[in-house]
Design a protein around this motif. Structure first.
Motif, PDB file in Angstrom:
ATOM      1  N   LYS A   1      15.645  93.237  44.940  1.00 20.55           N
ATOM      2  CA  LYS A   1      15.713  92.691  46.296  1.00 20.55           C
ATOM      3  C   LYS A   1      17.021  91.990  46.590  1.00 20.55           C
ATOM      4  O   LYS A   1      17.436  91.913  47.735  1.00 20.55           O
ATOM      5  CB  LYS A   1      14.540  91.727  46.542  1.00 20.55           C
ATOM      6  N   LEU A   2      17.686  91.466  45.561  1.00 23.15           N
ATOM      7  CA  LEU A   2      18.922  90.719  45.760  1.00 23.15           C
ATOM      8  C   LEU A   2      19.778  90.862  44.515  1.00 23.15           C
ATOM      9  O   LEU A   2      19.267  90.766  43.398  1.00 23.15           O
ATOM     10  CB  LEU A   2      18.608  89.240  46.010  1.00 23.15           C
ATOM     11  N   TYR A   3      21.086  91.086  44.704  1.00 19.46           N
ATOM     12  CA  TYR A   3      21.999  91.215  43.571  1.00 19.46           C
ATOM     13  C   TYR A   3      23.353  90.642  43.978  1.00 19.46           C
ATOM     14  O   TYR A   3      24.131  91.284  44.665  1.00 19.46           O
ATOM     15  CB  TYR A   3      22.122  92.677  43.166  1.00 19.46           C
ATOM     16  N   TYR A   4      23.610  89.412  43.555  1.00 24.25           N
ATOM     17  CA  TYR A   4      24.899  88.779  43.769  1.00 24.25           C
ATOM     18  C   TYR A   4      25.716  88.951  42.498  1.00 24.25           C
ATOM     19  O   TYR A   4      25.337  88.466  41.440  1.00 24.25           O
ATOM     20  CB  TYR A   4      24.750  87.293  44.093  1.00 24.25           C
ATOM     21  N   ARG A   5      26.853  89.639  42.613  1.00 27.95           N
ATOM     22  CA  ARG A   5      27.710  89.879  41.449  1.00 27.95           C
ATOM     23  C   ARG A   5      28.769  88.797  41.292  1.00 27.95           C
ATOM     24  O   ARG A   5      29.385  88.682  40.242  1.00 27.95           O
ATOM     25  CB  ARG A   5      28.358  91.249  41.568  1.00 27.95           C
TER      26      ARG A   5
ATOM     27  N   TYR B   1      41.877  83.443  52.250  1.00 30.75           N
ATOM     28  CA  TYR B   1      41.789  84.398  53.341  1.00 30.75           C
ATOM     29  C   TYR B   1      40.502  84.135  54.125  1.00 30.75           C
ATOM     30  O   TYR B   1      39.584  83.485  53.630  1.00 30.75           O
ATOM     31  CB  TYR B   1      41.816  85.843  52.831  1.00 30.75           C
ATOM     32  N   THR B   2      40.434  84.650  55.327  1.00 31.94           N
ATOM     33  CA  THR B   2      39.243  84.499  56.149  1.00 31.94           C
ATOM     34  C   THR B   2      38.094  85.256  55.495  1.00 31.94           C
ATOM     35  O   THR B   2      38.242  86.418  55.126  1.00 31.94           O
ATOM     36  CB  THR B   2      39.491  85.062  57.570  1.00 31.94           C
ATOM     37  N   GLY B   3      36.968  84.609  55.336  1.00 33.99           N
ATOM     38  CA  GLY B   3      35.801  85.250  54.729  1.00 33.99           C
ATOM     39  C   GLY B   3      35.701  85.077  53.232  1.00 33.99           C
ATOM     40  O   GLY B   3      34.848  85.695  52.593  1.00 33.99           O
ATOM     41  N   ASN B   4      36.561  84.227  52.640  1.00 30.94           N
ATOM     42  CA  ASN B   4      36.476  84.045  51.184  1.00 30.94           C
ATOM     43  C   ASN B   4      35.279  83.201  50.768  1.00 30.94           C
ATOM     44  O   ASN B   4      35.076  82.960  49.588  1.00 30.94           O
ATOM     45  CB  ASN B   4      37.775  83.461  50.611  1.00 30.94           C
ATOM     46  N   ASP B   5      34.462  82.781  51.732  1.00 25.34           N
ATOM     47  CA  ASP B   5      33.256  82.021  51.424  1.00 25.34           C
ATOM     48  C   ASP B   5      32.002  82.896  51.525  1.00 25.34           C
ATOM     49  O   ASP B   5      30.884  82.396  51.590  1.00 25.34           O
ATOM     50  CB  ASP B   5      33.124  80.813  52.355  1.00 25.34           C
ATOM     51  N   ILE B   6      32.175  84.216  51.502  1.00 28.94           N
ATOM     52  CA  ILE B   6      31.040  85.140  51.607  1.00 28.94           C
ATOM     53  C   ILE B   6      30.768  85.755  50.242  1.00 28.94           C
ATOM     54  O   ILE B   6      31.675  86.181  49.537  1.00 28.94           O
ATOM     55  CB  ILE B   6      31.327  86.243  52.646  1.00 28.94           C
TER      56      ILE B   6
ATOM     57  N   SER C   1      24.742  93.332  46.395  1.00 27.67           N
ATOM     58  CA  SER C   1      24.907  94.691  45.892  1.00 27.67           C
ATOM     59  C   SER C   1      23.580  95.408  45.688  1.00 27.67           C
ATOM     60  O   SER C   1      23.536  96.461  45.055  1.00 27.67           O
ATOM     61  CB  SER C   1      25.684  94.660  44.567  1.00 27.67           C
ATOM     62  N   SER C   2      22.485  94.865  46.212  1.00 25.54           N
ATOM     63  CA  SER C   2      21.170  95.495  46.050  1.00 25.54           C
ATOM     64  C   SER C   2      20.951  96.636  47.031  1.00 25.54           C
ATOM     65  O   SER C   2      20.019  97.410  46.879  1.00 25.54           O
ATOM     66  CB  SER C   2      20.057  94.470  46.245  1.00 25.54           C
ATOM     67  N   GLY C   3      21.772  96.715  48.058  1.00 18.68           N
ATOM     68  CA  GLY C   3      21.556  97.692  49.108  1.00 18.68           C
ATOM     69  C   GLY C   3      20.736  97.134  50.257  1.00 18.68           C
ATOM     70  O   GLY C   3      20.469  97.820  51.238  1.00 18.68           O
ATOM     71  N   ASN C   4      20.331  95.875  50.167  1.00 12.27           N
ATOM     72  CA  ASN C   4      19.508  95.242  51.203  1.00 12.27           C
ATOM     73  C   ASN C   4      20.323  94.400  52.192  1.00 12.27           C
ATOM     74  O   ASN C   4      19.754  93.767  53.067  1.00 12.27           O
ATOM     75  CB  ASN C   4      18.409  94.388  50.564  1.00 12.27           C
ATOM     76  N   SER C   5      21.632  94.360  52.010  1.00 12.62           N
ATOM     77  CA  SER C   5      22.552  93.657  52.924  1.00 12.62           C
ATOM     78  C   SER C   5      22.212  92.187  53.117  1.00 12.62           C
ATOM     79  O   SER C   5      22.269  91.671  54.219  1.00 12.62           O
ATOM     80  CB  SER C   5      22.595  94.368  54.284  1.00 12.62           C
ATOM     81  N   LEU C   6      21.867  91.500  52.050  1.00 16.53           N
ATOM     82  CA  LEU C   6      21.541  90.068  52.127  1.00 16.53           C
ATOM     83  C   LEU C   6      22.755  89.226  51.745  1.00 16.53           C
ATOM     84  O   LEU C   6      22.682  88.318  50.936  1.00 16.53           O
ATOM     85  CB  LEU C   6      20.346  89.747  51.217  1.00 16.53           C
ATOM     86  N   ARG C   7      23.894  89.532  52.357  1.00 17.88           N
ATOM     87  CA  ARG C   7      25.102  88.740  52.094  1.00 17.88           C
ATOM     88  C   ARG C   7      24.878  87.325  52.620  1.00 17.88           C
ATOM     89  O   ARG C   7      24.057  87.094  53.501  1.00 17.88           O
ATOM     90  CB  ARG C   7      26.312  89.389  52.737  1.00 17.88           C
ATOM     91  N   GLU C   8      25.630  86.405  52.079  1.00 16.24           N
ATOM     92  CA  GLU C   8      25.418  85.009  52.454  1.00 16.24           C
ATOM     93  C   GLU C   8      26.734  84.258  52.404  1.00 16.24           C
ATOM     94  O   GLU C   8      27.687  84.672  51.748  1.00 16.24           O
ATOM     95  CB  GLU C   8      24.402  84.369  51.518  1.00 16.24           C
ATOM     96  N   THR C   9      26.768  83.132  53.085  1.00 18.05           N
ATOM     97  CA  THR C   9      27.929  82.247  53.094  1.00 18.05           C
ATOM     98  C   THR C   9      27.742  81.164  52.049  1.00 18.05           C
ATOM     99  O   THR C   9      26.677  80.570  51.926  1.00 18.05           O
ATOM    100  CB  THR C   9      28.089  81.601  54.477  1.00 18.05           C
ATOM    101  N   ILE C  10      28.800  80.906  51.299  1.00 14.79           N
ATOM    102  CA  ILE C  10      28.795  79.852  50.302  1.00 14.79           C
ATOM    103  C   ILE C  10      29.195  78.567  50.993  1.00 14.79           C
ATOM    104  O   ILE C  10      30.191  78.516  51.713  1.00 14.79           O
ATOM    105  CB  ILE C  10      29.772  80.159  49.161  1.00 14.79           C
ATOM    106  N   THR C  11      28.423  77.509  50.779  1.00 15.39           N
ATOM    107  CA  THR C  11      28.765  76.207  51.340  1.00 15.39           C
ATOM    108  C   THR C  11      29.041  75.222  50.210  1.00 15.39           C
ATOM    109  O   THR C  11      28.613  75.426  49.069  1.00 15.39           O
ATOM    110  CB  THR C  11      27.621  75.657  52.223  1.00 15.39           C
TER     111      THR C  11
END
Length: 180
Positions: free
Chosen positions: A143-147, A155-160, A164-174
């Motif tokens: 269900k979730l695979y953060y590598r 750069y812009t977006g370096n906090d994302i 890699s699971s194919g479920n598109s559950l990308r997230e922002t790092i805070t």
């Protein structure tokens, strides 16, 4: 919440050699917990799981050693779809009926984090330890695979972090700072 959570936590340790890893599941008034030891200063492969269809125990597989809860519980539902997933720092959690209070954020490295909705045999988990893992149509339990292998830099977006699971559950790092 204190009454509904999965928690994987390290305990405070004055030892220079090791510390305890705790895995707890709490659902209302039901809970299971298991602990095991990891060596400080070296990489450890940790898998935490609960198999409600077989022995109904919480388990930790640390490197090649398995730790199992002394008690069994049949949780009817562990559906925490609306809950937050916090990595590195957390909220207070109830582990084995005792409130585990977060004292300090995690200081270390995480190679990857995989979340499955099924339990594989221990031998299968051990085989995956040193191999790359790719989501496939055959295995829809991933269900979730953060590598945690996003490029380093300013750069812009370096906090994302990408899923890699194919479920598109990308997230922002805070609360993360890159020191150059």
């Amino acid at each position: 919440s204190l009454s509904h959570n999965f928690t994987l936590a390290l305990s405070q340790s004055s030892s220079t050699n090791s510390c305890e890893v705790h895995f707890g599941i709490t659902s209302g008034s039901f809970n299971l917990a298991v602990s095991g030891s990891v060596k400080k200063g070296s990489f450890s492969h940790i898998t935490a799981f609960y198999d409600r269809f077989n022995d109904q125990r919480a388990k930790l597989l640390i490197n090649d050693r398995i730790f199992s809860s002394s008690m069994t519980k049949k949780f009817e539902s562990l559906n925490y779809d609306a809950a937050d997933l916090t990595i590195g720092t957390g909220q207070n959690a109830r582990i084995d009926g005792i409130v585990f209070t977060n004292k300090q954020t995690f200081s270390g490295s995480i190679d990857d984090l995989k979340l499955f909705h099924s339990v594989d045999p221990v031998n299968t988990i051990k085989k995956r330890k040193y191999r790359s893992f790719y989501a496939s149509d055959k295995d829809n339990s991933l269900k979730l695979y953060y590598r945690f292998n996003e490029p380093f830099g300013d750069y812009t977006g370096n906090d994302i972090v990408l899923d890699s699971s194919g479920n598109s559950l990308r997230e922002t790092i805070t609360n993360f700072e890159i020191s150059v």
